[in-house]
Structures are given as C-alpha cells and as structure tokens.
Design an enzyme around this catalytic site. Structure first.
Site, mmCIF file in Angstrom:
data_model
loop_
_atom_site.group_PDB
_atom_site.id
_atom_site.type_symbol
_atom_site.label_atom_id
_atom_site.label_comp_id
_atom_site.label_asym_id
_atom_site.label_seq_id
_atom_site.Cartn_x
_atom_site.Cartn_y
_atom_site.Cartn_z
ATOM 1 N N PHE A 65 -17.983 61.996 39.187
ATOM 2 C CA PHE A 65 -17.297 62.875 38.134
ATOM 3 C C PHE A 65 -15.854 63.362 38.610
ATOM 4 O O PHE A 65 -15.755 64.409 38.968
ATOM 5 C CB PHE A 65 -18.285 64.107 37.627
ATOM 6 C CG PHE A 65 -19.741 63.469 37.038
ATOM 7 C CD1 PHE A 65 -19.750 63.270 36.088
ATOM 8 C CD2 PHE A 65 -20.485 63.426 38.260
ATOM 9 C CE1 PHE A 65 -21.245 62.689 35.425
ATOM 10 C CE2 PHE A 65 -22.080 63.266 37.687
ATOM 11 C CZ PHE A 65 -22.174 62.856 36.217
ATOM 12 N N ASN A 116 -20.010 54.964 34.115
ATOM 13 C CA ASN A 116 -20.801 56.353 33.850
ATOM 14 C C ASN A 116 -21.910 56.473 35.226
ATOM 15 O O ASN A 116 -22.193 55.492 35.554
ATOM 16 C CB ASN A 116 -21.795 55.779 32.663
ATOM 17 C CG ASN A 116 -22.806 56.912 32.286
ATOM 18 O OD1 ASN A 116 -23.429 57.518 33.283
ATOM 19 N ND2 ASN A 116 -23.453 57.108 31.086
ATOM 20 N N ASP A 172 -20.323 66.557 40.343
ATOM 21 C CA ASP A 172 -19.332 67.658 39.842
ATOM 22 C C ASP A 172 -19.548 67.258 38.243
ATOM 23 O O ASP A 172 -18.479 67.153 37.849
ATOM 24 C CB ASP A 172 -18.017 67.742 40.257
ATOM 25 C CG ASP A 172 -17.388 69.193 39.537
ATOM 26 O OD1 ASP A 172 -18.051 69.856 39.254
ATOM 27 O OD2 ASP A 172 -16.212 69.231 39.709
ATOM 28 N N CYS A 228 -21.792 73.650 36.277
ATOM 29 C CA CYS A 228 -21.094 74.775 35.695
ATOM 30 C C CYS A 228 -21.653 75.208 34.328
ATOM 31 O O CYS A 228 -20.938 75.518 33.532
ATOM 32 C CB CYS A 228 -19.705 74.253 35.268
ATOM 33 S SG CYS A 228 -19.408 72.811 34.419
HETATM 34 N N1 SAH Z 1 -14.471 67.048 40.149
HETATM 35 C C1 SAH Z 1 -13.509 67.316 39.466
HETATM 36 C C2 SAH Z 1 -13.806 67.989 37.893
HETATM 37 C C3 SAH Z 1 -14.904 67.134 37.200
HETATM 38 S S1 SAH Z 1 -15.004 67.588 35.549
HETATM 39 C C4 SAH Z 1 -12.367 68.217 39.938
HETATM 40 O O1 SAH Z 1 -12.683 68.820 40.886
HETATM 41 O O2 SAH Z 1 -11.389 68.491 39.632
HETATM 42 C C5 SAH Z 1 -16.170 66.381 34.948
HETATM 43 C C6 SAH Z 1 -15.585 65.161 34.774
HETATM 44 O O3 SAH Z 1 -16.577 64.086 34.369
HETATM 45 C C7 SAH Z 1 -14.715 64.753 33.582
HETATM 46 O O4 SAH Z 1 -13.555 64.248 33.953
HETATM 47 C C8 SAH Z 1 -15.338 63.795 32.588
HETATM 48 O O5 SAH Z 1 -14.535 62.954 31.894
HETATM 49 C C9 SAH Z 1 -16.312 63.011 33.477
HETATM 50 N N2 SAH Z 1 -17.517 62.537 33.061
HETATM 51 C C10 SAH Z 1 -18.332 63.259 31.990
HETATM 52 N N3 SAH Z 1 -19.536 62.511 31.921
HETATM 53 C C11 SAH Z 1 -19.499 61.435 32.643
HETATM 54 C C12 SAH Z 1 -20.463 60.338 33.178
HETATM 55 N N4 SAH Z 1 -21.597 59.967 32.590
HETATM 56 N N5 SAH Z 1 -19.966 59.422 34.054
HETATM 57 C C13 SAH Z 1 -18.463 59.518 34.813
HETATM 58 N N6 SAH Z 1 -17.888 60.647 34.439
HETATM 59 C C14 SAH Z 1 -18.188 61.559 33.239
#
Ligand code: SAH
Length: 388
Positions: free
Chosen positions: A223, A271, A292, A332
């Site tokens: 993520f 994903n 995250d 979060c």
């Molecule tokens: N770690 C980052 C913030 C993450 S926010 C930082 O420190 O800046 C969560 C992210 O997960 C978002 O960008 C969203 O697009 C992504 N996301 C949501 N579901 C997901 C999934 N199933 N697989 C991969 N990415 C995903």
C-alpha cells in the site's frame, strides 16, 4: 451577546462535561433561532450557558463545541487558536517542511484542517460552521504565514453529511501544480489538487522516521501510495519492492524515487492481498515488510470484517519475513483499537508459527494531536514488530 441559542438536553450536558466536543442531534432540545453554520450559545432548559459551538442543520453532529468561555468567538479568538496550533508545531515538528498546522478537534478547532506544504497551505472546512468561517480563516492564514497559495481540498466525502458541495480550488494566491518538500532529508513531491487527502499522508511522518531505525535488507512496502515508506527507507535497504493498486499513485511514487536518485526500488501495480498470497506460495522472503492499508472499518458495523482483513494481511506478511525481520504494520481505522490490532496480530503470529516481539507501539505524528476526551482523534496505530 446576541448570537442565537441552542438548547441541549441533560445528555447533551453530559457530553460536554465528559470533555467531548460533539453534541448529537438527538441531544438538542431546541434550535429554532439558529441558522445553518451559526456560532451559537449552547444553553440548557433553564437557560444556563454551557459554551459556544458551531451549529449544523444537517449533520448528526449538530453542535461542535468551540469554547466554554462567554467571550465572543470572533476573528481574534479564531486567530488565537490558529496561532496556538502553529506554536505547538514549532515544538514538535522536526526536519520536515510538510505537516498538519491545524488538526481540527485536536487543536480545539473542530472540522478545520490546515496542512502546510512548505509555503503552500491546504485547507479543509468540513462543517457548515467552518465553511462559514472560511473567509476569516483564509485572512488569518495570510496574515500569520504569508503563504504562496491557499488551496481548498473540500472534496472530502464527509462534506455531504453537512449538505456542503465537494469543491477544490484556489482560495488565495497562485495556482501550484507540484510542491517539492523535504522530510528527514528526503524529497517528496506532492500534488495538492489531486493527491490523496490534502496531498499526502502527513500523519505517518514520524512512523516513517521510526521505521528507519530498523529497516534493512529486502524491503516490501505494501500500500505504497506515493512511496512514503519505500522512498524513506530505500537508502538503507538492499532492494525495495513497492506494491500499490493505483496507477496515479505509482506515477507519484516514481517521481519521488527519481527526485532522490534511488536505483534500488521497483514498483508493482497490484492488489496487496493477492501479491502477499502468491509471494508466500512462491517462497519469496523479505527482511522488512510495511503494511499501511486504507481504513478497513470506516463504520463500527465493518469492524469484524476489518479485523479479518488485518489478520489476513499480517498473517501473510509474517510468513514471508525472514527470522530477525521487522514488520511495520498500521491501521488507520478508528473503530479498530490498538488492543484489537495487537490481539489480531497475535492470532496471525500463532497461525503463521512465528514468535513476535513488539518493538514500538506508535500512533499518528504529534502534529495530529489526540484530544484525551475525544477518542475519535486517536485513529492511527502503527506497530513495529520483530520476528524472532
Ligand atoms: N503508505 C503510504 C500511504 C498509504 S494509503 C504513505 O506513507 O504515504 C493506502 C494506499 O493503498 C492508497 O494509495 C490506495 O490506493 C492503496 N490501496 C488500497 N487498496 C489496495 C489494495 N488492495 N492493494 C494495493 N493497494 C491498495
């Protein structure tokens, strides 16, 4: 004082005396004189004064308490609160040009968010009352900080609960496409108009710095968004793999990689649930994993399914970690407590046949203050764990 009054019930009084700032519609007895977004006097049935609040005609949160004091909540009072918020940042923000200058309830300015990205300010006014105060807020920000630009990112979904439109635009100054700011010696580019939240995840700043104390070897950042953790940790790791589902986010991540001349990061649009499952099946191993994910429990009713999500992710992550490896795992979701998360990960560790030590129990960065009597202000959990 000639501001309108709103009468609250005994339960409403209990909310105030418990230190909360929100009074629900069900605890309002009478609000006939108040218009949407007014600053109102909060009184009980015997006309006793309890404080001043922002009134919303739409939201279930009918009143957001501003003060228990009787002096008018005017421009001077508002400026005082903003100045106090800024003074606290002077104390707690280290080595960063982007941070939350005003964190709503945490700064006793319910529903107002102001994020600072170097000389650019991004504002969210998330209630009818703050929306009405917006011109004053902008005036005060200009006076105190002389920003290059003030942008509104009022495209947050919660605005709908207030009957307010979603809007993004320049409130003052120049249009800015991209701002590059430094955080702990690392450069990050932010797209203030289109990036997630107000541009990025400022609440994770101190956790990114904390993770630097442990990250090493082969790092997997799940993520990734714009690569916050991946880019912060790359210099001390052998190789980094960042996984993110959004193509837009990965463009920002690549930009951040380039800004810092980091050759050892690879990005994969995928994903994370699927990736982790196949990584485990293929026997891939890492020395550091960051999880995250977005909030899985936006409502209390989603708590159980959220916990299943956290269990699955943490189980897979623990399985692919080498002995001695670190897991930096976050949630979060306000509706999932730190205790819930610890218990869930303990279950995951048992299922994964891993013995795990808690190295640090962390939360949101200090520029996102937690108001002790408003539990909703404590939403981010970040655990740093070590696999024995
Ligand atoms: N770690 C980052 C913030 C993450 S926010 C930082 O420190 O800046 C969560 C992210 O997960 C978002 O960008 C969203 O697009 C992504 N996301 C949501 N579901 C997901 C999934 N199933 N697989 C991969 N990415 C995903």
């Amino acid at each position: 004082m000639d501001s309108p009054s709103v009468t609250i019930t005994a339960r409403g009084i209990e909310r105030i005396t418990s230190g909360h700032l929100w009074i629900y519609r069900a605890d309002v007895a009478e609000a006939a004189g108040a218009r949407p977004g007014d600053v109102v006097r909060v009184v009980d049935r015997r006309k006793r004064f309890w404080g001043q609040a922002l009134y919303s005609s739409k939201s279930q949160i009918a009143l957001r308490l501003l003060t228990r004091e009787t002096r008018p909540f005017d421009r001077g009072f508002l400026a005082e609160r903003i100045r106090a918020a800024a003074a606290f940042r002077e104390q707690v923000v280290e080595d960063a040009q982007a941070y939350r200058l005003v964190a709503a309830e945490g700064d006793l300015l319910p529903s107002l968010i102001v994020d600072r990205y170097a000389q650019c300010l991004v504002v969210q006014t998330l209630s009818q009352g703050m929306e009405k105060l917006k011109p004053l807020v902008v005036e005060i920000l200009k006076e105190l900080f002389a920003p290059l630009t003030v942008i509104e990112r009022n495209d947050a979904a919660v605005r709908a609960l207030e009957g307010l439109p979603e809007q993004v635009g320049i409130l003052d100054g120049e249009d800015v496409n991209e701002v590059v700011v430094e955080e702990g010696g690392i450069k990050f580019a932010y797209d203030l108009r289109r990036g997630q939240k107000t541009g990025g995840f400022l609440d994770q700043r101190e956790n990114r710095a904390a993770a630097r104390r442990y990250a090493r070897g082969r790092l997997l950042d799940c993520f990734s968004y714009s690569g916050g953790f991946a880019v912060s940790l790359a210099a001390q790791c052998e190789s980094v793999l960042g996984i993110e589902s959004s193509e837009e986010a990965l463009k920002l991540a690549r930009r951040n990689q380039e800004l810092n001349n980091l050759a050892n990061i690879e990005w994969l649009q995928a994903n994370c649930f699927d990736f982790l499952k196949s990584a485990d099946q293929e026997g891939r191993r890492f020395d550091t994993v960051v999880l995250d994910p977005p909030a899985f429990a936006r409502q209390k009713s989603n708590r159980e399914s959220a916990l299943r999500g956290y269990k699955e992710l943490n189980l897979r992550a623990l399985k692919i970690l080498n002995p001695g490896g670190f897991l930096i795992t976050c949630s979060c979701s306000f509706h999932v407590s730190e205790a819930d998360l610890l218990e869930t990960i303990a279950g995951a560790a048992l299922d994964a046949h891993r013995t795990v030590v808690v190295v640090e129990r962390r939360t949101q960065s200090r520029d996102h203050p937690i108001l002790l009597t408003v539990p909703e202000t404590h939403y981010l959990k970040c655990l740093i764990l070590r696999v024995l």
